[in-house]
Design a protein around this motif. Structure first.
Motif, short mmCIF file in Angstrom:
data_model
loop_
_atom_site.label_atom_id
_atom_site.label_comp_id
_atom_site.label_asym_id
_atom_site.label_seq_id
_atom_site.Cartn_x
_atom_site.Cartn_y
_atom_site.Cartn_z
N TYR A 164 18.91 32.42 36.22
CA TYR A 164 18.91 33.21 37.45
C TYR A 164 19.21 32.27 38.61
CZ TYR A 164 14.33 31.60 39.13
OH TYR A 164 13.29 30.85 39.61
N TYR A 173 5.41 40.63 43.75
CA TYR A 173 5.07 41.86 43.05
C TYR A 173 3.56 41.87 42.85
CZ TYR A 173 5.19 45.56 39.48
OH TYR A 173 5.01 46.74 38.76
N SER A 190 19.04 37.04 45.59
CA SER A 190 19.26 38.46 45.85
C SER A 190 18.05 39.26 45.42
CB SER A 190 20.51 38.96 45.12
OG SER A 190 20.29 39.04 43.73
N ARG A 191 17.76 40.32 46.13
CA ARG A 191 16.63 41.20 45.81
C ARG A 191 16.78 41.81 44.43
NH1 ARG A 191 15.99 46.73 46.25
NH2 ARG A 191 13.88 47.50 46.70
N SER A 192 17.98 42.22 44.08
CA SER A 192 18.21 42.90 42.80
C SER A 192 17.90 41.99 41.61
CB SER A 192 19.66 43.40 42.71
OG SER A 192 20.57 42.32 42.81
N GLU A 193 18.20 40.70 41.76
CA GLU A 193 17.93 39.77 40.66
C GLU A 193 16.43 39.62 40.44
OE1 GLU A 193 20.03 35.94 38.75
OE2 GLU A 193 19.80 35.88 40.92
N ILE A 195 14.15 41.88 41.06
CA ILE A 195 13.68 43.12 40.43
C ILE A 195 13.94 43.07 38.93
CG2 ILE A 195 14.14 45.60 40.24
CD1 ILE A 195 14.57 45.61 43.28
N THR A 196 15.12 42.59 38.54
CA THR A 196 15.45 42.46 37.11
C THR A 196 14.48 41.52 36.41
OG1 THR A 196 17.79 42.88 37.50
CG2 THR A 196 17.22 41.74 35.46
N GLU A 199 11.09 43.18 36.05
CA GLU A 199 11.18 44.20 35.00
C GLU A 199 11.09 43.56 33.62
OE1 GLU A 199 13.90 47.78 36.95
OE2 GLU A 199 14.90 46.03 36.06
N ILE A 211 8.63 49.91 41.33
CA ILE A 211 9.46 49.37 42.40
C ILE A 211 8.74 49.39 43.74
CG2 ILE A 211 10.54 51.58 42.93
CD1 ILE A 211 12.28 48.15 42.92
#
Length: 280
Positions: A164, A173, A190-193, A195-196, A199, A211
């Protein structure tokens, strides 16, 4: 005291004794490999290369022992706690084991005279207790093996840890009942990374991901390069400024479970092969 035989060769006796005791340690370290090792797997090949055999010359002897003790790192085992400080591993929530995942830069990506970047992420295994006799079921070896296999499924691809990109964005989190009591941050680009990654971690510990429990902090200050030439002057001497949350690729290396107190951690999986792990 028993007399030694007249033909006793002390050097031959020393070599045989050393070989016997050394190979015992090699066999124990590679206890997941059958026989004396073979070329069918990485660990099988390493065991074959490490074991001393009759007929080895001095150069071969030195290479085998150096590979085992120095390169693989058996001689450094348990000499220092490089997997986290006592403050990190002491569990503030009594009784729950703690899972750690360690990531670091590939060595070839580290700039000359630069510092290797790394990151360690942890969560609580709230489904289990460390000991028997507590309200929750005690974690077992079968539980740990199942956990290790899920980590491998989520964080290892083609026998290598996933990568990553770290950066300046801090994503936390917080979900205490499900193992995230302090909202420890993950620095990403990045925010999306992030979150992945969260998860994946929730999948590992078999807990739901929400989320709405994600918190993102994006500082105004930009990331700085690992190769920055900016310096600070302290008492007339110049020092290189540390990089501020640099953008870099970090790869998953290993995972272990800590039980707190004086108990040694148990390594679940280790892509570096420096620790004896439950699975490979």
């Amino acid at each position: 005291m028993t007399e030694l035989p007249s033909n006793f060769d002390s050097w031959e006796h020393l070599q045989n004794t050393y070989m016997l005791e050394y190979n015992k340690r090699v066999d124990k370290f590679f206890n997941d490999v059958e026989g004396n090792g073979d070329l069918s797997s990485i660990r099988g090949s390493l065991k074959l290369a490490c074991r001393l055999v009759d007929g080895d010359n001095q150069a071969t002897w030195n290479l085998r022992t150096s590979l085992f003790f120095d390169v693989i790192g058996y001689s450094r085992k348990n000499l220092s706690i490089f997997y986290g400080s006592n403050l990190d591993t002491a569990l503030p929530v009594s009784g729950h084991p703690q899972l750690f995942l360690y990531f670091s830069q590939d060595s070839q990506a580290v700039p000359v005279n630069g510092k290797r970047l790394d990151h360690e992420k942890s969560c609580r295994l709230t489904r289990y207790a460390c000991k028997t006799g507590q309200a929750l079921p005690a974690i077992t070896k079968a539980n740990l093996i199942e956990l290790a296999r899920e980590i491998k499924a989520q964080f290892v691809e083609s026998k290598k840890g996933i990568v990553y990109t770290s950066g300046k964005i801090a994503v936390s989190y917080t979900d205490p009942p499900n193992g995230f009591p302090r909202g420890g941050r993950w620095l990403v680009n990045s925010r999306s990374e992030a979150i992945t990654l969260y998860e994946k971690l929730c999948n590992v510990i078999d807990r739901p991901f929400d989320i709405n429990k994600i918190n993102v902090i994006t500082p105004e200050k930009d990331s700085t390069s690992q190769t920055s030439t900016q310096t600070d002057t302290i008492l007339g001497k110049q020092y290189k400024e540390p990089a501020y949350r640099p953008v870099a690729n970090l790869r998953f290396r290993y995972a272990y479970v800590s039980f707190g107190g004086s108990a040694s951690p148990i390594f679940l999986i280790d892509t570096t092969f420096r620790h004896t792990a439950l699975i490979t």
